[in-house]
Write a protein that holds these residues in place. Structure first.
Motif, short mmCIF file in Angstrom:
data_model
loop_
_atom_site.label_atom_id
_atom_site.label_comp_id
_atom_site.label_asym_id
_atom_site.label_seq_id
_atom_site.Cartn_x
_atom_site.Cartn_y
_atom_site.Cartn_z
N LEU A 22 38.41 45.75 46.15
CA LEU A 22 37.42 45.95 45.02
C LEU A 22 37.31 47.57 46.13
CD1 LEU A 22 35.31 43.24 43.58
CD2 LEU A 22 37.71 43.82 43.22
N GLY A 23 37.14 49.11 44.95
CA GLY A 23 37.10 50.01 45.69
C GLY A 23 37.54 51.28 44.88
N GLN A 78 39.51 36.53 34.87
CA GLN A 78 38.83 35.84 35.40
C GLN A 78 40.53 34.63 36.14
OE1 GLN A 78 36.83 33.18 32.55
NE2 GLN A 78 34.66 34.78 32.46
N ASN A 79 41.52 34.73 35.13
CA ASN A 79 43.08 33.98 36.27
C ASN A 79 43.14 34.26 37.20
OD1 ASN A 79 43.33 36.88 34.79
ND2 ASN A 79 45.53 36.00 34.29
N LEU A 80 42.63 35.30 37.81
CA LEU A 80 42.89 35.98 39.03
C LEU A 80 42.86 35.02 40.12
CD1 LEU A 80 42.31 39.72 39.44
CD2 LEU A 80 44.57 38.57 40.21
N ARG A 134 46.48 42.76 45.67
CA ARG A 134 45.44 42.83 44.03
C ARG A 134 44.59 43.63 44.29
NH1 ARG A 134 46.10 41.21 38.17
NH2 ARG A 134 45.75 42.83 37.49
N PHE A 135 45.27 45.04 43.19
CA PHE A 135 43.79 46.05 43.75
C PHE A 135 43.58 46.29 42.66
CE2 PHE A 135 43.23 50.41 42.81
CZ PHE A 135 41.52 51.27 43.00
N LEU A 136 41.99 46.01 42.18
CA LEU A 136 41.47 46.35 41.07
C LEU A 136 40.85 47.54 40.42
CD1 LEU A 136 40.02 42.78 40.97
CD2 LEU A 136 41.59 43.31 39.75
N ILE A 144 36.50 44.65 50.21
CA ILE A 144 35.13 45.81 49.25
C ILE A 144 35.20 46.84 50.07
CG2 ILE A 144 33.24 46.44 48.36
CD1 ILE A 144 33.17 43.22 48.08
N GLY A 145 35.06 48.29 49.52
CA GLY A 145 35.00 49.37 49.79
C GLY A 145 36.11 50.69 49.77
#
Length: 186
Positions: free
Chosen positions: A57-58, A17-19, A70-72, A29-30
Motif C-alpha cells: 500500500l502506498g 477481499q479475495n486477496l 500485489r500493489f494496491l 505500507i509506505g
C-alpha cells in the motif's frame, strides 16, 4: 486496535477481499521508492514460499515488479487498521527511519512487525520480543517462516506488540507528562 482477521477482511473493499483469502499476507505500507527498500522487498519475495502473498500500500514512482507482490496504491486512512488486521505480518523494508507510525499502528493491532536496519535503532521494536529487525534477505525469510509456522511464537510476539503500543496511548503519555510537570519544584 486489534480486530479478528475474518472481521477485518469484511471491512475491506469488496473487490479486494479475495486477496486476503491467500494463506498468509505480508503487508508493506509506505512511499514507493528505491530508498524505501523496494529492491530488497522484490528480492525477498522470490525467496518466500508460494503460500505467502505480499501486498503493498502506498504511492510513488517505483511499482514492484515481482509476481508475488500485489500493489494496491494509496488507500483511505480509515481502511488502514482493517488492512493491518487482515494481514499476518507487517514488513518495513526501509533501512533508516525514526519512530515509525506504521510500526506503532501495527503493534496496536497486535501484529508482528519486521523491519530492516540496525538492531540498536528501531525503537519501539525490541528484536525478538514484539517484532524483529533483520539485516539480510535470508534472515527476513527465516523469521517470516518461523513466525508463520509457530503459533506460540506468533501469539507471544503479538501479545508483546499490544503491550508496547499501550505505552504510546495518548492517556498514558498525558499521565507521564503531567507527572513530570508536577514533580518540578518552583
Amino acid at each position: 486496535y486489534p480486530v479478528e482477521k475474518s472481521l477485518a477482511k469484511k471491512e475491506l473493499p469488496k473487490d479486494l477481499q479475495n486477496l486476503f483469502e491467500f494463506n498468509h499476507i505480508l503487508l508493506v505500507i509506505g512511499r514507493l521508492s528505491v530508498d524505501r527498500g523496494l529492491i530488497f522487498l522484490e528480492k525477498l519475495s522470490e525467496k518466500l514460499p508460494n503460500n505467502i502473498k505480499i501486498i503493498v500500500l502506498g504511492s510513488g514512482k517505483m511499482i514492484p515488479k515481482s509476481k508475488k507482490i500485489r500493489f494496491l496504491g494509496s488507500i483511505e486512512n480509515s481502511l488502514l487498521p482493517f488492512f493491518i488486521n487482515a494481514s499476518d505480518i507487517i514488513f518495513q523494508p526501509l533501512i533508516a527511519e525514526g519512530i515509525s507510525r506504521v510500526s506503532l499502528e501495527s503493534l496496536a493491532c497486535g501484529k508482528p512487525v519486521i523491519m530492516r536496519g540496525s538492531k540498536m535503532d528501531r525503537y519501539p521494536l525490541v528484536n525478538g520480543k514484539n517484532g524483529y529487525v533483520v539485516d539480510s534477505i535470508e534472515e527476513a525469510k527465516n523469521i517470516i517462516n518461523e513466525l508463520l509456522n509457530s503459533s506460540n511464537l506468533y501469539k507471544s510476539i503479538s501479545k508483546n506488540a499490544l503491550k508496547t503500543s499501550a505505552k504510546f496511548d495518548v492517556k498514558e503519555l498525558s499521565k507521564k507528562i503531567d507527572s513530570i510537570y508536577l514533580s518540578i519544584k518552583y
